[in-house]
Design a protein around this motif. Structure first.
Motif, PDB file in Angstrom:
ATOM      1  N   ILE A   7       0.826  -1.209   0.000  1.00  0.00           N
ATOM      2  CA  ILE A   7       0.000   0.000   0.000  1.00  0.00           C
ATOM      3  C   ILE A   7       0.861   1.261   0.000  1.00  0.00           C
ATOM      4  O   ILE A   7       0.335   2.356  -0.136  1.00  0.00           O
ATOM      5  N   GLY A   8       2.170   1.119   0.188  1.00  0.00           N
ATOM      6  CA  GLY A   8       3.075   2.263   0.163  1.00  0.00           C
ATOM      7  C   GLY A   8       3.712   2.506   1.508  1.00  0.00           C
ATOM      8  O   GLY A   8       4.031   1.575   2.240  1.00  0.00           O
ATOM      9  N   GLY A   9       3.862   3.789   1.839  1.00  0.00           N
ATOM     10  CA  GLY A   9       4.512   4.188   3.076  1.00  0.00           C
ATOM     11  C   GLY A   9       3.534   4.785   4.065  1.00  0.00           C
ATOM     12  O   GLY A   9       2.307   4.647   3.931  1.00  0.00           O
ATOM     13  N   ASN A  10       4.080   5.482   5.056  1.00  0.00           N
ATOM     14  CA  ASN A  10       3.251   6.034   6.123  1.00  0.00           C
ATOM     15  C   ASN A  10       2.217   7.028   5.617  1.00  0.00           C
ATOM     16  O   ASN A  10       1.071   6.997   6.052  1.00  0.00           O
ATOM     17  N   SER A  11       2.596   7.913   4.709  1.00  0.00           N
ATOM     18  CA  SER A  11       1.620   8.909   4.226  1.00  0.00           C
ATOM     19  C   SER A  11       0.465   8.218   3.506  1.00  0.00           C
ATOM     20  O   SER A  11      -0.687   8.646   3.623  1.00  0.00           O
ATOM     21  N   ASP A  12       0.761   7.137   2.789  1.00  0.00           N
ATOM     22  CA  ASP A  12      -0.303   6.375   2.119  1.00  0.00           C
ATOM     23  C   ASP A  12      -1.224   5.723   3.151  1.00  0.00           C
ATOM     24  O   ASP A  12      -2.448   5.739   3.007  1.00  0.00           O
ATOM     25  N   LEU A  13      -0.627   5.159   4.197  1.00  0.00           N
ATOM     26  CA  LEU A  13      -1.406   4.535   5.265  1.00  0.00           C
ATOM     27  C   LEU A  13      -2.290   5.562   5.969  1.00  0.00           C
ATOM     28  O   LEU A  13      -3.483   5.328   6.160  1.00  0.00           O
ATOM     29  N   GLN A  14      -1.706   6.689   6.333  1.00  0.00           N
ATOM     30  CA  GLN A  14      -2.466   7.726   7.036  1.00  0.00           C
ATOM     31  C   GLN A  14      -3.596   8.257   6.161  1.00  0.00           C
ATOM     32  O   GLN A  14      -4.694   8.540   6.655  1.00  0.00           O
ATOM     33  N   SER A  15      -3.341   8.367   4.867  1.00  0.00           N
ATOM     34  CA  SER A  15      -4.364   8.830   3.935  1.00  0.00           C
ATOM     35  C   SER A  15      -5.518   7.831   3.857  1.00  0.00           C
ATOM     36  O   SER A  15      -6.689   8.224   3.892  1.00  0.00           O
ATOM     37  N   TYR A  34      -6.397   5.805   6.157  1.00  0.00           N
ATOM     38  CA  TYR A  34      -7.098   5.888   7.434  1.00  0.00           C
ATOM     39  C   TYR A  34      -8.023   7.109   7.476  1.00  0.00           C
ATOM     40  O   TYR A  34      -9.197   6.996   7.842  1.00  0.00           O
ATOM     41  N   SER A  35      -7.511   8.265   7.074  1.00  0.00           N
ATOM     42  CA  SER A  35      -8.326   9.484   7.141  1.00  0.00           C
ATOM     43  C   SER A  35      -9.488   9.462   6.152  1.00  0.00           C
ATOM     44  O   SER A  35     -10.514  10.101   6.387  1.00  0.00           O
ATOM     45  N   GLN A  36      -9.351   8.705   5.070  1.00  0.00           N
ATOM     46  CA  GLN A  36     -10.426   8.571   4.099  1.00  0.00           C
ATOM     47  C   GLN A  36     -11.433   7.489   4.491  1.00  0.00           C
ATOM     48  O   GLN A  36     -12.421   7.269   3.794  1.00  0.00           O
ATOM     49  N   GLY A  37     -11.170   6.786   5.587  1.00  0.00           N
ATOM     50  CA  GLY A  37     -12.056   5.722   6.037  1.00  0.00           C
ATOM     51  C   GLY A  37     -11.927   4.435   5.249  1.00  0.00           C
ATOM     52  O   GLY A  37     -12.800   3.573   5.323  1.00  0.00           O
ATOM     53  N   LYS A  38     -10.844   4.273   4.506  1.00  0.00           N
ATOM     54  CA  LYS A  38     -10.672   3.082   3.675  1.00  0.00           C
ATOM     55  C   LYS A  38      -9.813   2.000   4.327  1.00  0.00           C
ATOM     56  O   LYS A  38      -9.861   0.845   3.902  1.00  0.00           O
ATOM     57  N   LEU A  39      -9.038   2.357   5.337  1.00  0.00           N
ATOM     58  CA  LEU A  39      -8.098   1.402   5.922  1.00  0.00           C
ATOM     59  C   LEU A  39      -8.800   0.251   6.623  1.00  0.00           C
ATOM     60  O   LEU A  39      -8.424  -0.908   6.443  1.00  0.00           O
ATOM     61  N   LEU A  40      -9.806   0.544   7.392  1.00  0.00           N
ATOM     62  CA  LEU A  40     -10.495  -0.515   8.151  1.00  0.00           C
ATOM     63  C   LEU A  40     -11.095  -1.561   7.220  1.00  0.00           C
ATOM     64  O   LEU A  40     -11.105  -2.754   7.554  1.00  0.00           O
ATOM     65  N   GLY A  41     -11.562  -1.150   6.066  1.00  0.00           N
ATOM     66  CA  GLY A  41     -12.081  -2.097   5.079  1.00  0.00           C
ATOM     67  C   GLY A  41     -11.001  -3.037   4.574  1.00  0.00           C
ATOM     68  O   GLY A  41     -11.263  -4.217   4.338  1.00  0.00           O
ATOM     69  N   LEU A  42      -9.790  -2.523   4.397  1.00  0.00           N
ATOM     70  CA  LEU A  42      -8.681  -3.366   3.968  1.00  0.00           C
ATOM     71  C   LEU A  42      -8.271  -4.365   5.038  1.00  0.00           C
ATOM     72  O   LEU A  42      -7.804  -5.453   4.737  1.00  0.00           O
ATOM     73  N   LEU A  43      -8.443  -3.964   6.298  1.00  0.00           N
ATOM     74  CA  LEU A  43      -8.025  -4.802   7.404  1.00  0.00           C
ATOM     75  C   LEU A  43      -9.086  -5.813   7.823  1.00  0.00           C
ATOM     76  O   LEU A  43      -8.798  -6.730   8.592  1.00  0.00           O
ATOM     77  N   ALA A  44     -10.307  -5.639   7.356  1.00  0.00           N
ATOM     78  CA  ALA A  44     -11.423  -6.513   7.750  1.00  0.00           C
ATOM     79  C   ALA A  44     -11.240  -7.926   7.256  1.00  0.00           C
ATOM     80  O   ALA A  44     -10.588  -8.203   6.299  1.00  0.00           O
TER      81      ALA A  44
END
Length: 113
Positions: free
Chosen positions: A93-101, A103-113
């Motif tokens: 998924i990239g680096g920290n800025s990609d991860l934080q982005s 998360y802030s867009q609400g897309k991270l939890l879906g990837l982790l589900a």
């Protein structure tokens, strides 16, 4: 002459074994973070996964004997030569800025589900 000088800066090719080990690690864990202990961006990444109570495999490249070779292998595989280098479900998924982005867009939890 130019080729002779540039040959000083060329690295040895990455062995297939290193590439195999990287791919095995990535595919054996839901979340993998290639990191360095002193990197503030890596720390931020690890803190976010901790805040989310997400288990993850961390490989501290400055604490393993072949860390620089693994980092070069990651660059060969992904094109990214920096840390953190983050993988979720076998995909980079990239680096920290990609991860934080994410998360802030609400897309991270879906990837982790």
């Amino acid at each position: 002459m130019f080729e002779f000088i540039t040959s000083w800066f060329k690295s040895e090719p990455i062995s297939p074994k290193i590439i195999e080990d990287i791919n095995s690690t990535i595919n054996s864990h839901k979340v993998v973070v290639y990191s360095k202990t002193y990197c503030p961006y890596c720390k931020s990444t690890k803190e976010l996964f901790g805040k989310l109570n997400q288990d993850f495999k961390v490989v501290e490249l400055d604490n393993v004997s072949d860390g620089s070779v693994i980092q070069r292998g990651l660059k060969e595989i992904t094109g990214q030569g920096t840390v953190p280098n983050i993988f979720i479900n076998g995909k980079q998924i990239g680096g920290n800025s990609d991860l934080q982005s994410l998360y802030s867009q609400g897309k991270l939890l879906g990837l982790l589900a």
